[in-house]
Scaffold this motif. Structure first.
Motif, PDB file in Angstrom:
ATOM      1  N   GLY A  52      -1.821   1.015   4.031  1.00 23.72           N
ATOM      2  CA  GLY A  52      -2.162   2.392   4.352  1.00 23.72           C
ATOM      3  C   GLY A  52      -1.022   3.209   4.929  1.00 23.72           C
ATOM      4  O   GLY A  52      -1.248   4.247   5.559  1.00 23.72           O
ATOM      5  N   ILE A  53       0.222   2.795   4.716  1.00 24.43           N
ATOM      6  CA  ILE A  53       1.357   3.519   5.292  1.00 24.43           C
ATOM      7  C   ILE A  53       1.615   4.816   4.530  1.00 24.43           C
ATOM      8  O   ILE A  53       1.148   5.003   3.396  1.00 24.43           O
ATOM      9  CB  ILE A  53       2.642   2.655   5.290  1.00 24.43           C
ATOM     10  N   ASP A  54       2.351   5.709   5.149  1.00 28.47           N
ATOM     11  CA  ASP A  54       2.794   6.944   4.514  1.00 28.47           C
ATOM     12  C   ASP A  54       3.923   6.613   3.538  1.00 28.47           C
ATOM     13  O   ASP A  54       5.013   6.213   3.951  1.00 28.47           O
ATOM     14  CB  ASP A  54       3.280   7.926   5.586  1.00 28.47           C
ATOM     15  N   ARG A  55       3.658   6.768   2.252  1.00 26.23           N
ATOM     16  CA  ARG A  55       4.645   6.368   1.242  1.00 26.23           C
ATOM     17  C   ARG A  55       5.916   7.210   1.305  1.00 26.23           C
ATOM     18  O   ARG A  55       6.974   6.772   0.861  1.00 26.23           O
ATOM     19  CB  ARG A  55       4.018   6.439  -0.152  1.00 26.23           C
ATOM     20  N   GLY A  56       5.795   8.380   1.846  1.00 23.79           N
ATOM     21  CA  GLY A  56       6.973   9.226   1.993  1.00 23.79           C
ATOM     22  C   GLY A  56       7.949   8.705   3.023  1.00 23.79           C
ATOM     23  O   GLY A  56       9.096   9.158   3.095  1.00 23.79           O
ATOM     24  N   LYS A  57       7.516   7.733   3.845  1.00 21.21           N
ATOM     25  CA  LYS A  57       8.379   7.168   4.876  1.00 21.21           C
ATOM     26  C   LYS A  57       9.014   5.839   4.457  1.00 21.21           C
ATOM     27  O   LYS A  57       9.648   5.164   5.256  1.00 21.21           O
ATOM     28  CB  LYS A  57       7.592   6.974   6.172  1.00 21.21           C
ATOM     29  N   VAL A  58       8.821   5.449   3.187  1.00 20.91           N
ATOM     30  CA  VAL A  58       9.471   4.237   2.673  1.00 20.91           C
ATOM     31  C   VAL A  58      10.921   4.586   2.342  1.00 20.91           C
ATOM     32  O   VAL A  58      11.192   5.396   1.454  1.00 20.91           O
ATOM     33  CB  VAL A  58       8.755   3.693   1.428  1.00 20.91           C
ATOM     34  N   THR A  59      11.848   3.983   3.075  1.00 18.09           N
ATOM     35  CA  THR A  59      13.268   4.325   2.916  1.00 18.09           C
ATOM     36  C   THR A  59      14.054   3.302   2.100  1.00 18.09           C
ATOM     37  O   THR A  59      15.116   3.619   1.587  1.00 18.09           O
ATOM     38  CB  THR A  59      13.928   4.463   4.293  1.00 18.09           C
ATOM     39  N   HIS A  60      13.562   2.066   2.034  1.00 14.47           N
ATOM     40  CA  HIS A  60      14.290   1.021   1.319  1.00 14.47           C
ATOM     41  C   HIS A  60      13.306   0.143   0.547  1.00 14.47           C
ATOM     42  O   HIS A  60      12.195  -0.132   1.037  1.00 14.47           O
ATOM     43  CB  HIS A  60      15.084   0.131   2.284  1.00 14.47           C
ATOM     44  N   ALA A  61      13.714  -0.297  -0.630  1.00 13.22           N
ATOM     45  CA  ALA A  61      12.913  -1.224  -1.433  1.00 13.22           C
ATOM     46  C   ALA A  61      13.830  -2.305  -1.985  1.00 13.22           C
ATOM     47  O   ALA A  61      14.880  -2.003  -2.559  1.00 13.22           O
ATOM     48  CB  ALA A  61      12.212  -0.491  -2.570  1.00 13.22           C
ATOM     49  N   MET A  62      13.438  -3.568  -1.788  1.00 18.68           N
ATOM     50  CA  MET A  62      14.272  -4.698  -2.209  1.00 18.68           C
ATOM     51  C   MET A  62      13.481  -5.638  -3.113  1.00 18.68           C
ATOM     52  O   MET A  62      12.299  -5.881  -2.884  1.00 18.68           O
ATOM     53  CB  MET A  62      14.756  -5.512  -0.995  1.00 18.68           C
ATOM     54  N   LEU A  63      14.141  -6.166  -4.112  1.00 19.67           N
ATOM     55  CA  LEU A  63      13.501  -7.061  -5.067  1.00 19.67           C
ATOM     56  C   LEU A  63      14.327  -8.324  -5.266  1.00 19.67           C
ATOM     57  O   LEU A  63      15.518  -8.256  -5.574  1.00 19.67           O
ATOM     58  CB  LEU A  63      13.316  -6.356  -6.419  1.00 19.67           C
ATOM     59  N   GLY A  64      13.684  -9.457  -5.085  1.00 22.76           N
ATOM     60  CA  GLY A  64      14.261 -10.738  -5.468  1.00 22.76           C
ATOM     61  C   GLY A  64      13.491 -11.248  -6.669  1.00 22.76           C
ATOM     62  O   GLY A  64      12.268 -11.381  -6.603  1.00 22.76           O
ATOM     63  N   THR A  65      14.162 -11.497  -7.763  1.00 22.92           N
ATOM     64  CA  THR A  65      13.457 -11.813  -9.001  1.00 22.92           C
ATOM     65  C   THR A  65      14.075 -13.000  -9.730  1.00 22.92           C
ATOM     66  O   THR A  65      15.280 -13.251  -9.631  1.00 22.92           O
ATOM     67  CB  THR A  65      13.426 -10.593  -9.935  1.00 22.92           C
ATOM     68  N   THR A  66      13.242 -13.687 -10.484  1.00 25.21           N
ATOM     69  CA  THR A  66      13.684 -14.846 -11.276  1.00 25.21           C
ATOM     70  C   THR A  66      13.984 -14.463 -12.719  1.00 25.21           C
ATOM     71  O   THR A  66      14.220 -15.339 -13.554  1.00 25.21           O
ATOM     72  CB  THR A  66      12.579 -15.922 -11.283  1.00 25.21           C
ATOM     73  N   GLN A  67      13.981 -13.175 -13.048  1.00 22.47           N
ATOM     74  CA  GLN A  67      14.034 -12.798 -14.458  1.00 22.47           C
ATOM     75  C   GLN A  67      15.336 -13.192 -15.157  1.00 22.47           C
ATOM     76  O   GLN A  67      15.324 -13.573 -16.324  1.00 22.47           O
ATOM     77  CB  GLN A  67      13.767 -11.298 -14.601  1.00 22.47           C
ATOM     78  N   CYS A  68      16.459 -13.104 -14.468  1.00 22.86           N
ATOM     79  CA  CYS A  68      17.720 -13.519 -15.101  1.00 22.86           C
ATOM     80  C   CYS A  68      17.741 -15.030 -15.319  1.00 22.86           C
ATOM     81  O   CYS A  68      18.189 -15.517 -16.368  1.00 22.86           O
ATOM     82  CB  CYS A  68      18.905 -13.086 -14.238  1.00 22.86           C
TER      83      CYS A  68
END
Length: 517
Positions: A52-68
């Motif tokens: 329920g957070i304010d999405r406008g206050k999301v400043t960073h997004a990080m992804l760790g993925t196995t796709q490669c």
């Protein structure tokens, strides 16, 4: 201010939200989908909705993925690569793709050119570049290759030729074609460095799909102004543009995310970390807060490489590992597993497969599913199976130790409920209520790193000048990856003298880290 961290594992995809003080706001764990991209979007949507957070206050997004990693293992979505090796005729006896799996070669196209160039071990040219020859070879590849790998003999000592060849390729094929230069990817050793460079070039399309998909998923969730990063395999982050140049650095980022997350949760900088998933368990070592790096050549999808990789031991033991008893009474655990189908196939969930999770529930060490569904399991059998798990873990941890002293182990991962308290060689087993999402936490708290490695000849250049040069170049890498210049600091220096060199040549590796923008 909030950060979103997502980590894709073979069994589960985890997502967390941290606040500005790096406190955990909310976390979720969902089964990894066959189409990994769908699982990433679903995990993001669910963690945002539930928090329920304010999405406008999301400043960073990080992804760790196995796709490669998956692309190499499954031989899918790999680009057609043209290889330019600078070292003819000296290296003609061992051609590119030697000792590669045939099906992987078929995925990449066996296109290569052996051209003049390369250096001796002392930095003197093997032969001078023939620029017209290089242009002619590259021109013949137009329309046949989607990426270029440039590899020179002893380019880890001197890379001027590689950089010039990169300029020549761009003159012929334009600036849009992705080019991988071996001196920026691998270490000493021509064939292993060449292999790593080829794989990096081949992952161009995969990383484009991954990075673009992550950006689109954020936009669909009305997150428009966040800084976006992918996880590297040294426990740090890199910007999307940097990841598009060096996709191979995402390989094995999952275990390093868990190690960094374990460090944060346990508030320890030195320990052994045991990350238990649904199918496998990874054991790594924290050294001053970062994963210990492997000093050995590493096999990736059947190909021997020498680029930076974490020192990890993996065993076929997880929450979904199958437990069996042979006719002679011997009990085996894994390596096969029900994986992400555990909620359908394990006994405690109404399935018909006996797993390590069922054993833990039967002995009262875990409260998952319906305990009545495993009440029929013989107590003696369950205890023997539980001891087998302890023996497997103890043996794997022993391989990672550098002395006979008992060690502190931080236990994380969604399958950690199956691990017994008493393990030989372990003096303390630390659990944390948020350990199940340590990998996503590790992705969220990571810093930006830069690393540079080169052979320097101390007899010709002062050691202090070499250290300064290497640190400056590592700093440049950190800035390209997205670090704030004022926050960058030196965290690691490794010097390995080359005994056979007459002029005190030393392989120097420098690592710096800084805060993200």
């Amino acid at each position: 201010m909030y950060k979103i961290g997502i980590d894709v594992g073979g069994t589960n995809t985890d997502a967390v939200i941290l606040d500005g003080q790096l406190n955990l706001v909310h976390s979720i764990k969902i089964p990894t989908t066959e189409d990994i991209q769908t699982g990433i979007a679903k995990a993001m949507r669910q963690v945002l909705a539930e928090s329920g957070i304010d999405r406008g206050k999301v400043t960073h997004a990080m992804l760790g993925t196995t796709q490669c990693t998956n692309a190499i293992v499954e031989r899918k979505k790999l680009a057609k690569v043209g290889i330019l090796r600078l070292g003819y005729p000296a290296t003609a006896s061992v051609l590119p793709y030697t000792a590669w799996p045939k099906d992987l070669i078929a995925s990449l196209s066996e296109t290569y050119g052996l051209v003049k160039g390369g250096y001796e071990y002392d930095g003197q040219p093997l032969t001078e570049l023939d620029e017209e020859e290089i242009k002619s070879v590259v021109k013949s590849w137009q329309g046949k290759v989607q990426a270029i790998a440039i590899v020179g003999v002893f380019s880890s000592l001197k890379n001027e030729q590689e950089l010039r060849v990169k300029e020549l390729v761009e003159e012929v094929l334009g600036n849009e074609i992705p080019i991988s230069v071996s001196s920026t990817i691998g270490s000493v050793g021509l064939i292993e460095r060449e292999n790593a460079t080829i794989l990096n070039a081949a992952l161009h399309e995969v990383i484009q799909i991954t990075s673009n998909g992550f950006e689109q998923a954020l936009i669909k969730e009305n997150i428009h102004h966040a800084e976006v990063y992918l996880c590297q395999n040294d426990g740090t982050l890199m910007s999307l543009n940097y990841a598009r140049q060096f996709p191979i650095l995402t390989i094995a980022c999952g275990p390093t995310n868990s190690i960094r997350g374990a460090s944060y949760l346990a508030k320890l900088k030195d320990a052994v970390v045991l990350d238990v998933g649904g199918t496998t368990s990874d054991i790594g070592v924290l050294v001053d807060g970062f994963p210990r790096e492997s000093s050995l050549a590493v096999d990736v999808g059947g190909v021997r490489t020498n680029f930076r990789m974490p020192d990890i031991v993996s065993i076929g033991l997880g929450g979904g590992s199958l437990v069996r008893q042979a006719q002679d009474g011997t009990i085996t655990v894994g390596p096969d597993s029900v994986g992400y189908r555990i909620t359908e196939e394990a006994l405690v969930f109404g399935g018909n497969q006996l797993t390590t999770t069922d054993i833990a529930v039967r002995l009262g060490h875990a409260t998952i599913g319906n305990p009545e569904l495993v009440a029929h399991i013989d107590q003696n059998f369950a205890e023997k199976a539980y001891q087998k798990v302890a023996d497997m873990v103890g043996e794997a941890i022993d391989k990672m130790k550098t002395s006979a002293t008992d060690v502190t182990v931080v236990l994380v991962g969604g399958g950690s409920v199956i691990i017994p308290e008493d393990i030989i060689g372990v003096k303390e087993l630390i659990r944390n209520e948020n350990g199940g999402v340590a990998n996503a936490i590790g992705a969220s708290i990571a810093q930006i790193s830069g690393q540079y490695e080169q052979i320097y000849i101390y007899a010709k250049t002062e050691r202090s000048d070499c250290l300064e040069d290497a640190q400056n170049k590592a700093t440049e890498q950190a800035l390209l990856a997205g670090a704030i210049k004022e926050t960058i600091e030196l965290v690691e220096v490794e010097e390995i003298p080359l005994a056979y060199h007459p002029e005190n040549a030393t392989r120097l590796r420098v690592k710096v880290v800084g805060k993200m923008a």
